[in-house]
Design a protein around this motif. Structure first.
Motif, PDB file in Angstrom:
ATOM      1  N   SER A 301       1.192  -1.068  -0.060  1.00 52.72           N
ATOM      2  CA  SER A 301      -0.076   0.042   0.065  1.00 52.72           C
ATOM      3  C   SER A 301       1.213   1.273  -0.177  1.00 52.72           C
ATOM      4  CB  SER A 301      -0.538   0.050   1.594  1.00 52.72           C
ATOM      5  OG  SER A 301       0.112  -0.395   2.628  1.00 52.72           O
ATOM      6  N   THR A 375      -2.632   4.164   1.872  1.00 53.51           N
ATOM      7  CA  THR A 375      -4.122   4.622   2.522  1.00 53.51           C
ATOM      8  C   THR A 375      -4.849   5.770   3.201  1.00 53.51           C
ATOM      9  OG1 THR A 375      -2.567   3.794   4.363  1.00 53.51           O
ATOM     10  CG2 THR A 375      -3.832   1.905   3.195  1.00 53.51           C
ATOM     11  N   ARG A 376      -3.436   6.287   3.259  1.00 51.91           N
ATOM     12  CA  ARG A 376      -3.770   8.529   3.123  1.00 51.91           C
ATOM     13  C   ARG A 376      -4.345   8.791   1.910  1.00 51.91           C
ATOM     14  NH1 ARG A 376       0.649  10.115   6.697  1.00 51.91           N
ATOM     15  NH2 ARG A 376      -1.216  11.405   7.634  1.00 51.91           N
ATOM     16  N   MET A 456      -5.971   4.616  -5.892  1.00 51.07           N
ATOM     17  CA  MET A 456      -6.092   4.474  -4.852  1.00 51.07           C
ATOM     18  C   MET A 456      -5.489   5.457  -4.190  1.00 51.07           C
ATOM     19  SD  MET A 456      -7.414   2.564  -3.632  1.00 51.07           S
ATOM     20  CE  MET A 456      -9.405   0.924  -3.907  1.00 51.07           C
ATOM     21  N   ARG A 463      -8.647  10.201   1.601  1.00 51.44           N
ATOM     22  CA  ARG A 463      -8.767   9.466   2.865  1.00 51.44           C
ATOM     23  C   ARG A 463      -8.511  10.735   4.350  1.00 51.44           C
ATOM     24  NH1 ARG A 463      -7.883   6.080  -1.092  1.00 51.44           N
ATOM     25  NH2 ARG A 463      -9.055   4.241  -1.394  1.00 51.44           N
ATOM     26  N   ARG A 577     -13.643   7.235   4.296  1.00 46.69           N
ATOM     27  CA  ARG A 577     -13.452   6.274   5.036  1.00 46.69           C
ATOM     28  C   ARG A 577     -14.504   5.421   4.767  1.00 46.69           C
ATOM     29  NH1 ARG A 577     -11.243   7.104  10.965  1.00 46.69           N
ATOM     30  NH2 ARG A 577     -10.562   5.005  10.196  1.00 46.69           N
ATOM     31  N   TYR A 580     -13.313   1.843  -0.967  1.00 43.17           N
ATOM     32  CA  TYR A 580     -12.007   0.674  -0.504  1.00 43.17           C
ATOM     33  C   TYR A 580     -10.959   1.544  -0.576  1.00 43.17           C
ATOM     34  CZ  TYR A 580     -14.719  -3.698  -1.803  1.00 43.17           C
ATOM     35  OH  TYR A 580     -14.916  -4.843  -1.106  1.00 43.17           O
ATOM     36  N   THR A 581     -10.062   0.496   0.130  1.00 43.08           N
ATOM     37  CA  THR A 581      -8.346   0.759   0.477  1.00 43.08           C
ATOM     38  C   THR A 581      -7.975   0.396  -0.353  1.00 43.08           C
ATOM     39  OG1 THR A 581      -8.314  -0.870   2.586  1.00 43.08           O
ATOM     40  CG2 THR A 581      -8.972   1.007   2.894  1.00 43.08           C
TER      41      THR A 581
END
Lengths: 671, 309
Positions: A301, A375-376, A456, A463, A577, A580-581
């Motif tokens: 990630s 993820t961020r 992503m 996110r 939030r 999907y991550t």
């Protein structure tokens, strides 16, 4: 050749100047000076170098020897099509990354970074790579190899206050030196046999320990190229290094490993005497590396770690191509031999273009958002449309989608394995076809990896705050990225012409001189016409896409476009939030390939009547490093610690050791 | 002459493509005891959607808007490489199946990105599943193709190997020449048809629950002309895979007979999909890769059988 030497001199002069600047106490002024001299000399040297590559004729071979002061070796340089082809990405990326680095480092803090030192090692890295790919003498080669391997240590260690960065640069240093040890053994063996350090003399002498030499070369150069299980330094070093350095390391320095493997074919005697399993070993190592690399990339990630693992994958594909070429030569199949090597080299060129582009884009993301942890991130496309478009282009190219250049390389690699029926023996045919199936799985997975990487990072909604408050780069700062981006588009739309660049190199691959040259040339020219078809169809499809986009616009002209909330299944209070991550995106894949992907999931489940804290961590540490290297090195450390009892620090003890040794030698002498 | 014939066949295929979906729906309706939508429903839908406005999801970018167009054109371009109605494609070249597979990959990539652009968790879910299934489907398709290729090479087919030679009456000829194992490829291509077009038992395009979908959930937010492109693109994709399947079965025939029977073959495929959808339930999501794996093993088995000869 003269222009080329001038480029070398310019790099050395730049390195000297930045070195002088680096020695002065660091201030804003020295940093500014260094940030001008370094990139300027690197860029100028690279431009000169490119001119030098093409000036003597792309397919010509030249040699140049200067005496030097050392008792051994010689300053022997050579430019043949193999060197020229591998130098092209070095200079092209060297230029791009120098300018991009100059832009990204312009505001660095003098109290933290000494830019003089940074650019000194950047120039030394460029110089080292150039010399590695032109050296025609073993000693000179190893010296350049060491310069090329050492300077990245200082480049990776740019943010040296970060514990992780320090760790990464040490891992890199150890890996680079373990590889170099094998190479020293390799050249020492050759030197012993031929009595000369010149490549030409070494090649002329038929070697005695062919298999040992081959294995030394494979592991020594393979460690640089990142072949599994020697890839562990890549996923550590690339995320830690500044992005323009990662781009250069990934797009140009890794190629040095591949170059070494192909160049070392020179020393193994005539191709007919090579054992058949060499090619198969290369092929197997390549496809295993590729599959492992892409699955590990899928699990990451961190954007830069993902790109690093994807470099492992692509190097695997290139080594696989070289293996196919060897198998083809051994079995006398011109089709397999020519397309295997051509695919390997063509993919090398293409990989340098898109991986350079992607790493530089990742650098801009890091600059803008302060993190490359996907993820961020999210939603960057809206804030940085130009950067997003460039990344999307790189992603589509590396996912091997037509009409971009990645597909052209993949097409040649796949074609090379289609004539498996020419191979003798059932097991060979099946192995070749299994390899092709593996290649298809790899490319299918790489589409998933890059859908994830782009989706992503750039798509959806931000996110966290890191992605909300980005400092979007000005478009003019993205200009250097246009160079690799243009290579991605043109390499796809003008694929036959790009492929033509590979042709002269094939004649110079040492093992190709086996009567295969004429049929191989025919294969290459027919492949050119196939690539012409590919480009034509790809270009037509791209034109149709534009046409239909215009039709859509015309259709919408009457009604206009409205904006509305995204469908949330009737749920109104959706936050970013619940998107999907990166981890959840690959969860279905992790169910199947979990063993290789090595995803480690840590959960803190809700407890008690009023649960407060719930946590889920998904990580994908490198299994090879954790399960194999860490225990191995711990064991070695233990062993070394055990030896510490000898080192008591008392002089009389040491005198006793000397005495014991002397007595032991005496007894040995008498006996 | 041959090229013009192909162009005519190609236009015919593009024109008839939405009909197959009508057939599927009609068959399903009959099974359920209903009369069902008109056969031409998809034509009406597409026509209606083309002249409507669009509502774009908040915060979406050009990636969202461009996805359907790219997906549709990829399918159309891939279809143009197939032999249609007995006419070889004028674009055919050695190894065009690689381009065809990757063009479909391009379409999938664009659809997945468009879905991720909305930032909706449901669409992310669909995108994640589609990305995995696409990656798994690719090697299976190649195993099937390789079985055909090795057979063609060992039978000494002199022409260059392209989709137009492999899916144009070649396979029945091989059955008769002692290669009956190739019949098993029909199963493999059938599974691929279901997977790539997201039909039951892989995906349920008509369910009311977004959680259980793959493809339809990814296109939830498209509307207007883009929705028309999405629907037409999937119709073309269905036609493409059905043509591959019929190309495996149909022997060489005169032009008019071949044209008629290949179109009929596509409709039979559509009807078969309708029957499967009526009599089967959707598989659980983590069983689907096993189905793809099964198809892959069958294809590998066929490949090994053809090699052993």
């Amino acid at each position: 050749m003269e222009t080329f030497l001038l480029a070398l001199l310019l790099m050395a002069a730049g390195a000297l100047l930045t070195g002088v600047v680096a020695l002065r106490p660091v201030s804003l002024a020295t940093n500014r000076t260094a940030n001008f001299i370094g990139p300027a000399s690197a860029a100028a040297a690279c431009l000169l170098g490119v001119y030098g590559l093409f000036s003597g004729g792309w397919s010509s071979a030249e040699n140049f020897i200067l005496p030097w002061g050392l008792p051994f070796g010689a300053f022997a340089l050579g430019l043949d099509p193999l060197s020229r082809l591998f130098l092209l990405p070095v200079f092209a990326l060297g230029f791009t990354c120098a300018i991009s680095g100059c832009i990204s480092l312009r505001h660095s803090d003098p109290s933290e970074h000494n830019l003089g030192a940074h650019w000194l090692f950047y120039l030394l890295l460029l110089l080292g790579m150039t010399c590695v790919m032109t050296a025609r003498d073993a000693l000179f080669f190893m010296l350049s190899w060491e310069i090329m391997s050492l300077s990245p240590f200082f480049l990776i260690d740019f943010n040296d206050r970060d514990r992780l960065v320090q760790d990464a640069s040490w891992v890199y240093l150890v890996a680079a030196h373990l590889g170099a040890v094998l190479l020293i053994a390799f050249f020492a063996l050759l030197w012993q046999q031929s009595g000369s350090t010149l490549f030409a003399a070494m090649a002329a002498k038929a070697p005695a320990h062919g298999t040992a030499l081959f294995l030394l070369a494979l592991f020594g150069f393979g460690a640089k190229a990142g072949l599994a299980p020697l890839h562990v330094w890549l996923p550590e070093a690339h995320p830690a290094a500044p992005s323009h350095v990662s781009a250069l390391l990934s797009g140009a320095m890794l190629n040095a490993g591949l170059y070494g493997i192909i160049r070392s074919f020179d020393f193994f005697g005539p191709a007919q005497q090579m054992p058949g399993w060499w090619g198969w070993l290369l092929m197997a190592a390549g496809i295993v590396t590729a599959l492992m690399g892409i699955l590990k990339a899928l699990a990451q990630s961190n954007l830069k770690r993902l790109l690093a693992y994807s470099s492992v994958e692509n190097m695997g594909l290139m080594v696989m191509g070289a293996g196919i070429g060897l198998v083809g030569i051994h079995t006398g199949s011109a089709w397999t031999a020519a397309l295997g090597f051509a695919g390997c080299l063509f993919h090398m060129l293409n990989h340098s273009a898109f991986k350079g582009l992607l790493f530089l884009c990742a650098g801009e993301v890091l600059h803008a958002a302060g993190t490359v942890d996907m993820t961020r991130l999210g939603g960057l496309q809206r804030k940085m449309p130009m950067l997003g478009a460039l990344f999307a282009l790189g992603a589509a190219s590396i996912a091997c989608l037509p009409p971009f250049n990645g597909f052209a390389g993949e097409f040649v690699l796949s074609l090379s394995m289609l004539r498996s029926l020419e191979l003798p023996g059932m097991e060979q045919k099946i192995a070749m076809l299994a390899c092709l199936t593996g290649l298809m799985l790899t490319s299918g997975l790489s589409a998933a990896v890059y859908a994830k990487a782009y989706g992503m990072t750039f798509l959806g909604q931000a996110r966290t705050d890191a992605a909300t408050n980005v400092h979007a780069p000005e478009n003019r700062f993205l200009l250097p990225l246009v160079i690799p981006a243009a290579a991605c588009v043109l390499g796809g739309l003008l694929a036959p012409w790009a492929f033509k660049m590979v042709q002269p190199t094939l004649d110079f691959i040492p093992v190709m001189h086996t009567g295969l040259l004429t049929p191989a040339a025919n294969v290459i020219s027919s492949t050119e016409s196939l690539l012409g078809r590919v480009s034509l169809i790809g270009g037509a499809a791209a034109a149709l896409v534009v046409l239909f986009a215009l039709i859509r616009r015309a259709l919408l002209a009457r009604h206009g476009v409205k904006r509305g909330p995204v469908w949330g299944c009737g749920y109104r209070y959706a936050t970013p939030r619940i998107q999907y991550t990166p981890a959840s995106f690959v969860e279905p894949a992790a169910r199947i390939f979990g063993l290789v992907m090595g995803t480690a999931v840590k959960t803190e489940k809700p407890e008690g009547l009023f649960p407060s804290r719930v946590r889920l961590d998904v990580d994908a540490p490198d299994v090879v490093r954790g399960r194999f290297y860490t225990p191995l090195f711990q064991l070695m450390e233990k062993g070394c610690n055990a030896l510490k009892i000898l080192q008591s620090g008392l002089v009389n003890m040491y005198i006793l050791y000397i005495l014991i040794t002397l007595v032991a030698l005496l007894i040995w002498g008498i006996a | 002459m041959n090229a013009w014939l192909y162009v005519a066949e190609f236009i015919l295929a593009l024109a008839l493509a939405p009909l197959a979906s009508g057939i599927i729906n009609r068959v399903k309706a009959k099974f359920a005891g209903r009369h069902g939508k008109p056969l031409l429903q998809l034509y009406y839908d597409i026509f209606k959607l083309l002249f409507k406005g669009e509502v774009l999801g908040e915060g979406t970018t050009w990636v969202f808007s461009a996805g359907p167009v790219i997906a549709m054109i990829s399918s159309v371009a891939a279809l143009a490489l197939l032999p249609l109605g007995g006419a070889a494609s004028p674009l055919a070249f050695q190894g065009d199946f690689i381009l065809c597979a990757y063009l479909l990959g391009m379409g999938r990539f664009a659809t997945v990105l468009a879905a991720l652009d909305t930032g909706s968790p449901f669409e992310g879910m669909g995108a994640s599943r589609e990305a995995l299934l696409g990656a798994l489907g690719e090697p299976v398709l190649f195993l099937a193709l390789l079985a055909l290729i090795t057979t063609a090479e060992s039978l000494g087919v002199p022409r260059e190997l392209s989709l137009s030679t492999l899916f144009n009456g070649f396979s029945p000829l091989a059955w008769l020449n002692g290669r009956p194992e190739l019949i098993m490829l029909v199963f493999v291509m059938g599974v691929l048809l279901l997977v790539e077009n997201c039909r039951i038992p892989v995906d349920d395009p008509t369910t009311h629950l977004e959680l259980t979908m793959i493809h339809e959930v990814m296109v939830l937010d498209h509307s207007g002309p883009n929705m028309a492109f999405v629907q037409y693109g999937s119709a073309v994709k269905l036609w493409l895979f059905s043509s591959l399947l019929t190309g495996l079965v149909l022997p060489v025939m005169p032009v008019w007979a071949h044209t008629l029977s290949s179109i009929l073959g596509v409709f039979v495929c559509a009807a078969a999909v309708g029957v499967i959808e009526s009599v089967m339930a959707r598989l659980r999501m983590h069983v689907v890769p096993a189905l793809v794996g099964l198809a892959g093993s069958v294809a590998a088995f066929v490949l090994i059988l053809t090699l052993v000869r």
